[in-house]
Design a protein around this motif. Structure first.
Motif, PDB file in Angstrom:
ATOM      1  N   GLN A 131       6.559   1.503  15.881  1.00  0.00           N
ATOM      2  CA  GLN A 131       6.792   0.556  14.804  1.00  0.00           C
ATOM      3  C   GLN A 131       5.951   0.922  13.598  1.00  0.00           C
ATOM      4  OE1 GLN A 131       8.683  -1.941  14.105  1.00  0.00           O
ATOM      5  NE2 GLN A 131       9.603  -2.632  16.016  1.00  0.00           N
ATOM      6  N   VAL A 132       6.535   0.744  12.457  1.00  0.00           N
ATOM      7  CA  VAL A 132       5.841   0.977  11.191  1.00  0.00           C
ATOM      8  C   VAL A 132       5.906  -0.300  10.372  1.00  0.00           C
ATOM      9  CG1 VAL A 132       5.832   2.269   9.031  1.00  0.00           C
ATOM     10  CG2 VAL A 132       6.359   3.439  11.174  1.00  0.00           C
ATOM     11  N   GLN A 133       4.789  -0.714   9.849  1.00  0.00           N
ATOM     12  CA  GLN A 133       4.757  -1.841   8.933  1.00  0.00           C
ATOM     13  C   GLN A 133       4.507  -1.294   7.529  1.00  0.00           C
ATOM     14  OE1 GLN A 133       2.579  -2.050  11.888  1.00  0.00           O
ATOM     15  NE2 GLN A 133       4.467  -2.768  12.823  1.00  0.00           N
ATOM     16  N   LEU A 134       5.339  -1.731   6.587  1.00  0.00           N
ATOM     17  CA  LEU A 134       5.245  -1.264   5.205  1.00  0.00           C
ATOM     18  C   LEU A 134       4.950  -2.446   4.290  1.00  0.00           C
ATOM     19  CD1 LEU A 134       8.434   1.010   5.195  1.00  0.00           C
ATOM     20  CD2 LEU A 134       6.068   1.719   5.516  1.00  0.00           C
ATOM     21  N   SER A 156       4.996   0.848 -18.368  1.00  0.00           N
ATOM     22  CA  SER A 156       4.909   1.571 -17.095  1.00  0.00           C
ATOM     23  C   SER A 156       4.343   0.685 -15.996  1.00  0.00           C
ATOM     24  CB  SER A 156       4.001   2.797 -17.245  1.00  0.00           C
ATOM     25  OG  SER A 156       4.515   3.710 -18.186  1.00  0.00           O
ATOM     26  N   LEU A 157       4.739   0.991 -14.773  1.00  0.00           N
ATOM     27  CA  LEU A 157       4.166   0.387 -13.579  1.00  0.00           C
ATOM     28  C   LEU A 157       4.090   1.444 -12.493  1.00  0.00           C
ATOM     29  CD1 LEU A 157       6.018  -3.061 -13.220  1.00  0.00           C
ATOM     30  CD2 LEU A 157       3.590  -2.738 -13.721  1.00  0.00           C
ATOM     31  N   ARG A 158       3.142   1.292 -11.593  1.00  0.00           N
ATOM     32  CA  ARG A 158       3.050   2.175 -10.434  1.00  0.00           C
ATOM     33  C   ARG A 158       3.110   1.325  -9.177  1.00  0.00           C
ATOM     34  NH1 ARG A 158      -1.762   5.368  -7.567  1.00  0.00           N
ATOM     35  NH2 ARG A 158      -0.685   7.292  -6.956  1.00  0.00           N
ATOM     36  N   LEU A 159       4.169   1.529  -8.400  1.00  0.00           N
ATOM     37  CA  LEU A 159       4.312   0.820  -7.146  1.00  0.00           C
ATOM     38  C   LEU A 159       3.666   1.623  -6.024  1.00  0.00           C
ATOM     39  CD1 LEU A 159       8.026  -0.362  -7.353  1.00  0.00           C
ATOM     40  CD2 LEU A 159       5.981  -1.429  -8.304  1.00  0.00           C
ATOM     41  N   SER A 160       3.065   0.907  -5.096  1.00  0.00           N
ATOM     42  CA  SER A 160       2.469   1.538  -3.924  1.00  0.00           C
ATOM     43  C   SER A 160       3.088   0.952  -2.665  1.00  0.00           C
ATOM     44  CB  SER A 160       0.961   1.303  -3.900  1.00  0.00           C
ATOM     45  OG  SER A 160       0.336   1.883  -5.014  1.00  0.00           O
ATOM     46  N   CYS A 161       3.154   1.777  -1.634  1.00  0.00           N
ATOM     47  CA  CYS A 161       3.655   1.349  -0.328  1.00  0.00           C
ATOM     48  C   CYS A 161       2.660   1.841   0.708  1.00  0.00           C
ATOM     49  CB  CYS A 161       5.035   1.920  -0.072  1.00  0.00           C
ATOM     50  SG  CYS A 161       5.690   1.622   1.587  1.00  0.00           S
TER      51      CYS A 161
END
Length: 128
Positions: A1-4, A17-22
């Protein structure tokens, strides 16, 4: 299982601008192809960008080419989406997703059904 878990969304003016992180937990992201999808109100979820497990290969939706950049840091178990020159039509909930399907020459997992794990999403709103 992976939780994101996604972060980095917000309200920005057109051209900004925006920077999304996961950030992932549970398993190493290095085993997965990764992608960003988005869903605007009243519209279907759509593919935005994908990246191979090594980071050597990327694909983008035509309308974001040259403005968005997907990247990954496997030791940090994270994936990113740098979004520049944002437009009001980029407004959506952005989702990070992981797929067991590897990239192959000229192809990559690009539809939602090919992805096994999803984050909860982060809202991006671009004002005109």
């Amino acid at each position: 299982q992976v939780q994101l878990v996604e972060s980095g969304g917000g309200l920005v003016k057109a051209g900004g601008s925006l920077r999304l992180s996961c950030a992932a937990s549970g398993r190493s992201l290095s085993e997965y192809s990764m992608a960003w999808f988005r869903q605007a109100p009243g519209k279907e979820r759509e593919f935005v960008a994908s990246i191979s497990w090594s980071g050597d290969n990327t694909y983008y939706k035509d309308s974001v080419k040259g403005r968005f950049t997907i990247s990954r840091d496997n030791p940090k178990n994270s994936v990113y989406l740098q979004m520049n020159s944002l437009k009001p039509e980029d407004t959506a909930v952005y989702y990070c997703a992981a797929s067991w399907i590897p990239f192959s020459p000229g192809d990559h997992p690009k539809v939602g059904d090919e992805y096994d794990y999803w984050g909860q999403g982060t809202q991006v709103t671009v004002s005109s």
